[in-house]
Design a protein around this motif. Structure first.
Motif, PDB file in Angstrom:
ATOM      1  N   GLN A   1       0.813  -1.218   0.000  1.00 51.33           N
ATOM      2  CA  GLN A   1       0.000   0.000   0.000  1.00 51.33           C
ATOM      3  C   GLN A   1       0.849   1.272   0.000  1.00 51.33           C
ATOM      4  OE1 GLN A   1      -2.484   0.931   3.451  1.00 51.33           O
ATOM      5  NE2 GLN A   1      -4.170   1.419   2.058  1.00 51.33           N
ATOM      6  N   GLN A   2       1.937   1.287   0.739  1.00 52.42           N
ATOM      7  CA  GLN A   2       2.766   2.487   0.801  1.00 52.42           C
ATOM      8  C   GLN A   2       3.317   2.844  -0.575  1.00 52.42           C
ATOM      9  OE1 GLN A   2       5.813   2.318   3.821  1.00 52.42           O
ATOM     10  NE2 GLN A   2       6.710   4.278   3.236  1.00 52.42           N
ATOM     11  N   GLU A   3       3.809   1.845  -1.299  1.00 53.45           N
ATOM     12  CA  GLU A   3       4.328   2.092  -2.649  1.00 53.45           C
ATOM     13  C   GLU A   3       3.207   2.506  -3.598  1.00 53.45           C
ATOM     14  OE1 GLU A   3       4.796  -0.601  -0.860  1.00 53.45           O
ATOM     15  OE2 GLU A   3       6.948  -0.633  -0.400  1.00 53.45           O
ATOM     16  N   ARG A   4       2.028   1.905  -3.411  1.00 54.45           N
ATOM     17  CA  ARG A   4       0.893   2.222  -4.281  1.00 54.45           C
ATOM     18  C   ARG A   4       0.446   3.677  -4.076  1.00 54.45           C
ATOM     19  NH1 ARG A   4      -1.389  -1.864  -3.178  1.00 54.45           N
ATOM     20  NH2 ARG A   4      -2.889  -1.291  -1.579  1.00 54.45           N
ATOM     21  N   MET A   5       0.390   4.135  -2.825  1.00 57.80           N
ATOM     22  CA  MET A   5       0.004   5.510  -2.554  1.00 57.80           C
ATOM     23  C   MET A   5       1.005   6.483  -3.170  1.00 57.80           C
ATOM     24  SD  MET A   5      -2.836   5.276  -0.927  1.00 57.80           S
ATOM     25  CE  MET A   5      -3.091   3.817  -1.952  1.00 57.80           C
ATOM     26  N   ALA A   6       2.288   6.170  -3.047  1.00 57.17           N
ATOM     27  CA  ALA A   6       3.315   7.032  -3.637  1.00 57.17           C
ATOM     28  C   ALA A   6       3.171   7.078  -5.154  1.00 57.17           C
ATOM     29  CB  ALA A   6       4.700   6.532  -3.237  1.00 57.17           C
ATOM     30  N   ASN A   7       2.915   5.931  -5.762  1.00 57.14           N
ATOM     31  CA  ASN A   7       2.778   5.892  -7.214  1.00 57.14           C
ATOM     32  C   ASN A   7       1.578   6.697  -7.680  1.00 57.14           C
ATOM     33  OD1 ASN A   7       3.425   4.928  -9.884  1.00 57.14           O
ATOM     34  ND2 ASN A   7       1.697   3.530  -9.698  1.00 57.14           N
ATOM     35  N   LEU A   8       0.454   6.567  -6.995  1.00 55.72           N
ATOM     36  CA  LEU A   8      -0.761   7.266  -7.416  1.00 55.72           C
ATOM     37  C   LEU A   8      -0.582   8.780  -7.390  1.00 55.72           C
ATOM     38  CD1 LEU A   8      -3.592   5.171  -5.707  1.00 55.72           C
ATOM     39  CD2 LEU A   8      -3.105   5.340  -8.148  1.00 55.72           C
ATOM     40  N   LYS A   9       0.153   9.286  -6.435  1.00 54.14           N
ATOM     41  CA  LYS A   9       0.334  10.738  -6.365  1.00 54.14           C
ATOM     42  C   LYS A   9       1.630  11.197  -7.037  1.00 54.14           C
ATOM     43  CE  LYS A   9       2.212  10.877  -1.631  1.00 54.14           C
ATOM     44  NZ  LYS A   9       1.981  11.454  -0.289  1.00 54.14           N
ATOM     45  N   GLY A  10       2.211  10.316  -7.859  1.00 53.93           N
ATOM     46  CA  GLY A  10       3.356  10.712  -8.663  1.00 53.93           C
ATOM     47  C   GLY A  10       4.645  10.863  -7.900  1.00 53.93           C
ATOM     48  N   ALA A  11       4.745  10.198  -6.749  1.00 51.33           N
ATOM     49  CA  ALA A  11       5.961  10.274  -5.947  1.00 51.33           C
ATOM     50  C   ALA A  11       6.780   8.994  -6.054  1.00 51.33           C
ATOM     51  CB  ALA A  11       5.614  10.561  -4.483  1.00 51.33           C
ATOM     52  N   GLY A  12       6.462   8.158  -7.042  1.00 47.21           N
ATOM     53  CA  GLY A  12       7.219   6.936  -7.260  1.00 47.21           C
ATOM     54  C   GLY A  12       8.238   7.152  -8.368  1.00 47.21           C
ATOM     55  N   GLU A  13       8.350   6.183  -9.273  1.00 42.70           N
ATOM     56  CA  GLU A  13       9.326   6.303 -10.366  1.00 42.70           C
ATOM     57  C   GLU A  13       8.906   7.346 -11.393  1.00 42.70           C
ATOM     58  OE1 GLU A  13      10.026   2.521 -12.105  1.00 42.70           O
ATOM     59  OE2 GLU A  13      10.845   1.630 -10.274  1.00 42.70           O
ATOM     60  N   LYS A  14       7.599   7.589 -11.533  1.00 45.37           N
ATOM     61  CA  LYS A  14       7.107   8.538 -12.527  1.00 45.37           C
ATOM     62  C   LYS A  14       6.264   9.616 -11.838  1.00 45.37           C
ATOM     63  CE  LYS A  14       8.482   6.327 -16.342  1.00 45.37           C
ATOM     64  NZ  LYS A  14       9.114   5.175 -15.691  1.00 45.37           N
ATOM     65  N   ASP A  15       6.440  10.831 -12.305  1.00 41.74           N
ATOM     66  CA  ASP A  15       5.582  11.934 -11.869  1.00 41.74           C
ATOM     67  C   ASP A  15       4.492  12.075 -12.918  1.00 41.74           C
ATOM     68  OD1 ASP A  15       4.420  14.155 -10.805  1.00 41.74           O
ATOM     69  OD2 ASP A  15       6.136  15.487 -11.091  1.00 41.74           O
ATOM     70  N   TRP A  16       3.321  11.502 -12.648  1.00 34.51           N
ATOM     71  CA  TRP A  16       2.276  11.384 -13.659  1.00 34.51           C
ATOM     72  C   TRP A  16       1.694  12.733 -14.040  1.00 34.51           C
ATOM     73  CZ3 TRP A  16       3.117   6.908 -15.444  1.00 34.51           C
ATOM     74  CH2 TRP A  16       3.420   5.836 -14.608  1.00 34.51           C
ATOM     75  N   ASP A  17       1.414  12.884 -15.329  1.00 32.53           N
ATOM     76  CA  ASP A  17       0.652  14.021 -15.820  1.00 32.53           C
ATOM     77  C   ASP A  17      -0.841  13.707 -15.805  1.00 32.53           C
ATOM     78  OD1 ASP A  17       2.871  15.825 -16.687  1.00 32.53           O
ATOM     79  OD2 ASP A  17       3.333  14.132 -17.994  1.00 32.53           O
ATOM     80  N   TYR A  18      -1.166  12.469 -16.193  1.00 37.80           N
ATOM     81  CA  TYR A  18      -2.557  12.026 -16.240  1.00 37.80           C
ATOM     82  C   TYR A  18      -2.650  10.609 -15.679  1.00 37.80           C
ATOM     83  CZ  TYR A  18      -3.651  15.969 -19.286  1.00 37.80           C
ATOM     84  OH  TYR A  18      -3.828  17.231 -19.791  1.00 37.80           O
ATOM     85  N   VAL A  19      -3.766  10.339 -15.015  1.00 37.82           N
ATOM     86  CA  VAL A  19      -4.071   8.987 -14.573  1.00 37.82           C
ATOM     87  C   VAL A  19      -5.463   8.641 -15.085  1.00 37.82           C
ATOM     88  CG1 VAL A  19      -4.439   7.443 -12.617  1.00 37.82           C
ATOM     89  CG2 VAL A  19      -2.611   9.159 -12.519  1.00 37.82           C
TER      90      VAL A  19
END
Length: 536
Positions: free
Chosen positions: A156-174
Motif C-alpha cells: 500500500q505504501q508504494e501504491r500511494m506514492a505511485n498514485l500521487k506521482g511520488a514513485g518512479e514517474k511523476d504522472w501528468d494524467y491517470v
C-alpha cells in the motif's frame, strides 16, 4: 456519416500535389514582365485538406502537466470482474495503442511513458470467524473494485506514492477504469472508489481521467445508458476535478462493421477507439493526425464524441437506482427498529443512538409499532445464519445487513482484505458480498448493506483507528458510531455533526471524525457525489 479515412486523406494529398505542380508550371511559364494571374488562395484545397511541407509543426496542447519534458500517463483498471462470466474492460491493449499513437505522432516531441497497472489482486490467508480463537479458515481474497485496490494492505505504501506521482514517474494524467459489473450493479461503490483514487492522484497535481467503458454483454451488466449516467454523475459530483473520456459513447456510434467481435474485451478496434478517445481528450485533436495508421474512421468517431461531450448536458437531479446503497425515505421524529439481539447489533445500535443524540428531536425506539422502519442483522450465511437480518416488507420498511466482523485474531488485517470478495461467489461475509447477495436473492428494494470493512479501512487511513476492536471480539465504539452515522444518513438523507472539537488528538475528536466519515460514505454511495455538502 463518417467518410474520412487514412486512404482517402492520402489520395487527396496526392491529387493536391499534382495540382500544385501544374500551377507551378503555369507560373513559371509566365513572362517576367507579366505578373502571374494565378490567385494563390485558389490554388490549394481547404485548410482541412492540405499541409504545408515548409510550415513548422504546430505543438499540440501542452499535456506535460509538470513540465518535466515527458508525457507520463498511468492507466488503472482490473483484468478480472467480480461478476460471474462477466468480461471486464482491460486497459492493457488500450495502453499499447495509446503508446503507439503518441510515439508515431510527429507533433509530440516529449518523452513518452505510458504504463498500465492491473488493479485486480488476490491473496490467500487465514480468517477467524466468531470469538473463538481456534475457529479459523483459509480463504482467498480478491480485489475487483477500485476501493479494495486502494486499501489492499500489501504494497500500500508504494501504491500511494505511485498514485500521487511520488514513485518512479511523476504522472501528468491517470486514466481510471472500473469493473463493468460493479459500475452497473452498485454504482455508488464505483463512485466511492473513483473519488478515493482521484483525490490521491490530485495530491500529486496530475489530472484524473475517468474512462467510460462499454459492456461486452448488456445482459450481464446492464445497458450502456447506465455506464453513461453513472460515469458522468461520478465525475460531475467528484471532490476533485475529473474529466470523462466517453469511449463507450464512441463505441455506441460505430457502424456495425467496425464493431469487431473478439473474446478479449475490448476488441482490437475497441482498444484503438478507447486510446483515440484518450488522445483527443488530452490533445484536443483527432488521433488520425498521428502517423500511426489503424483506422481513421475509428479515430473520427472518437474525436466527434469527445468534442460533443464537452457541451453535453450532464445528468442532474436526485439520483435513484435500485441498489443495496440506495437512499431511504424515513422522515420521522421516532425511528423504530428491531434486531435479533446479538452483541454486534447492540454495538451498532449504540453507535446509532450516539449519532441520533446529536440531532434535534429525533429518537430511536425498539419495536413499538406494527411496522418498524428497519430490521438490523448480520449478513453472513457461513456463521450463525439464524442471526441474519430478516426480509419482510410487510413488517420492516428496510432490512439492513452488515458483514460480521472477523475474529480479532486476524480481523485487523483480514478485514482490510475483505471488502470485495473472498471464497466462493456466493460468500456474503464482505461488503460487496453482502450487497451482491441482496441483489441475487431479489431482496431489493428494501434490503440495504452496511460496508463496515470499507468504513474501517477509511478510519485506518485517517489515523482515527488503530484497531477495529474494543476487546477480543466486539467492534470499537468509533467503528460502531461510523456505522450508526452511515445507517442514519442512508435511511433519512440527514446529518447533524455538531461543532468539530478543537483538540484533534482527543478521543472526542476521533469520534466526531468517525461520525463524519459514516455520513460522507453514505452520501457518496447514495448520490454518487464525492463532494459532500456541509452537515446541517
Amino acid at each position: 456519416m463518417i467518410t474520412k479515412s487514412h486512404n482517402f486523406r492520402t489520395r487527396n494529398t496526392h491529387y493536391i500535389s499534382l495540382f500544385c505542380l501544374a500551377v507551378l508550371f503555369v507560373v513559371m511559364g509566365c513572362s517576367k514582365d507579366e505578373p502571374s494571374t494565378v490567385d494563390t488562395e485558389e490554388v490549394g484545397a481547404s485548410d482541412d485538406d492540405t499541409d504545408s511541407m515548409d510550415s513548422p509543426i504546430e505543438e499540440p496542447a501542452d499535456v506535460d502537466m509538470n513540465q518535466d519534458g515527458a508525457i507520463n500517463i498511468l492507466l488503472l483498471g482490473p483484468s478480472s470482474s467480480i461478476g460471474s462470466g462477466v468480461s471486464t474492460f482491460s486497459l492493457g491493449p488500450v495502453a499499447e495503442e495509446l503508446r503507439t499513437i503518441l510515439t508515431e505522432d510527429a507533433k509530440v516531441t516529449a518523452e513518452i511513458h505510458i504504463e498500465y497497472e492491473d488493479t485486480y489482486k488476490d491473496k490467500t490467508m487465514m480468517v477467524g470467524l466468531g470469538s473463538d480463537t481456534g475457529n479459523q479458515y483459509e480463504y482467498t481474497h480478491y480485489a475487483h473494485s477500485l476501493l479494495q485496490y486502494y486499501y489492499w494492505p500489501e504494497g500500500q505504501q508504494e501504491r500511494m506514492a505511485n498514485l500521487k506521482g511520488a514513485g518512479e514517474k511523476d504522472w501528468d494524467y491517470v486514466v481510471i477504469a472500473a469493473d463493468p459489473y460493479i459500475i452497473s450493479k452498485v454504482p455508488g461503490f464505483y463512485s466511492l472508489g473513483v473519488n478515493t483514487i482521484a483525490a490521491k492522484v490530485a495530491e500529486g497535481n496530475a489530472q484524473p481521467l475517468l474512462l467510460m467503458p462499454w459492456p461486452k454483454n448488456e445482459q450481464n451488466t446492464g445497458p450502456l445508458t447506465h455506464f453513461e449516467e453513472f460515469t458522468y454523475r461520478t465525475a460531475v459530483g467528484a471532490k476533485v476535478g475529473i474529466d470523462v473520456v466517453p469511449a463507450g459513447l464512441a463505441w455506441q456510434d460505430l457502424s456495425s462493421d467496425l464493431k469487431d467481435e473478439q473474446t478479449a474485451h475490448p476488441s482490437p478496434n475497441g482498444a484503438y477507439l478507447a486510446a483515440a478517445s484518450i488522445y483527443t481528450q488530452l490533445f484536443k485533436e483527432n488521433a488520425a493526425t498521428s502517423e500511426y495508421t489503424y483506422n481513421d474512421a475509428l479515430a473520427d468517431v472518437a474525436f466527434q464524441n469527445v468534442n460533443q461531450a464537452k457541451d453535453a448536458t450532464h445528468f442532474s437531479g436526485i439520483f435513484t437506482y435500485n441498489s443495496p446503497f440506495q437512499t431511504g425515505n424515513v422522515d420521522a421524529s421516532i425511528i423504530r427498529y428491531n434486531h435479533t439481539g446479538t452483541s454486534s447489533e447492540n454495538g451498532i445500535i449504540g453507535g446509532l443512538n450516539w449519532v441520533i443524540s446529536k440531532t434535534d428531536g429525533t429518537q430511536l425506539e425498539r419495536d413499538g409499532a406494527p411496522t418498524v422502519h428497519f430490521n438490523l442483522g448480520r449478513a453472513n450465511t457461513n456463521f450463525e445464519a439464524n442471526k441474519r437480518y430478516k426480509i419482510d416488507p410487510s413488517s420492516f420498511d428496510y432490512s439492513i445487513g452488515f458483514p460480521m466482523q472477523d475474529g480479532s485474531t486476524t480481523g485487523d488485517t483480514s478485514m482490510l482484505y475483505g471488502i470485495d470478495k473472498r471464497g466462493s461467489q456466493s460468500e456474503n461475509g464482505t461488503d460487496l458480498g453482502v450487497a451482491f447477495y441482496m441483489i441475487r436473492e431479489n431482496e431489493l428494494p428494501t434490503a440495504r448493506a452496511v460496508p463496515i470493512r470499507a468504513l474501517y479501512a477509511q478510519m485506518k487511513a485517517l489515523n482515527i483507528a488503530d484497531s477495529a476492536y474494543r476487546d477480543n471480539w466486539h467492534m470499537s465504539r468509533d467503528l460502531d458510531r461510523a456505522s450508526g452515522a452511515y445507517i442514519y444518513t442512508l435511511l433519512t438523507g440527514k446529518c447533524d455533526l455538531g461543532a468539530e472539537p478543537a483538540d484533534t488528538s482527543s478521543g472526542e475528536w476521533r469520534s466526531w471524525r468517525a461520525h463524519k466519515l459514516g455520513y460522507e460514505t453514505a452520501w457518496n454511495l447514495m448520490t454518487l457525489e464525492g463532494k459532500i455538502p456541509d452537515c446541517d
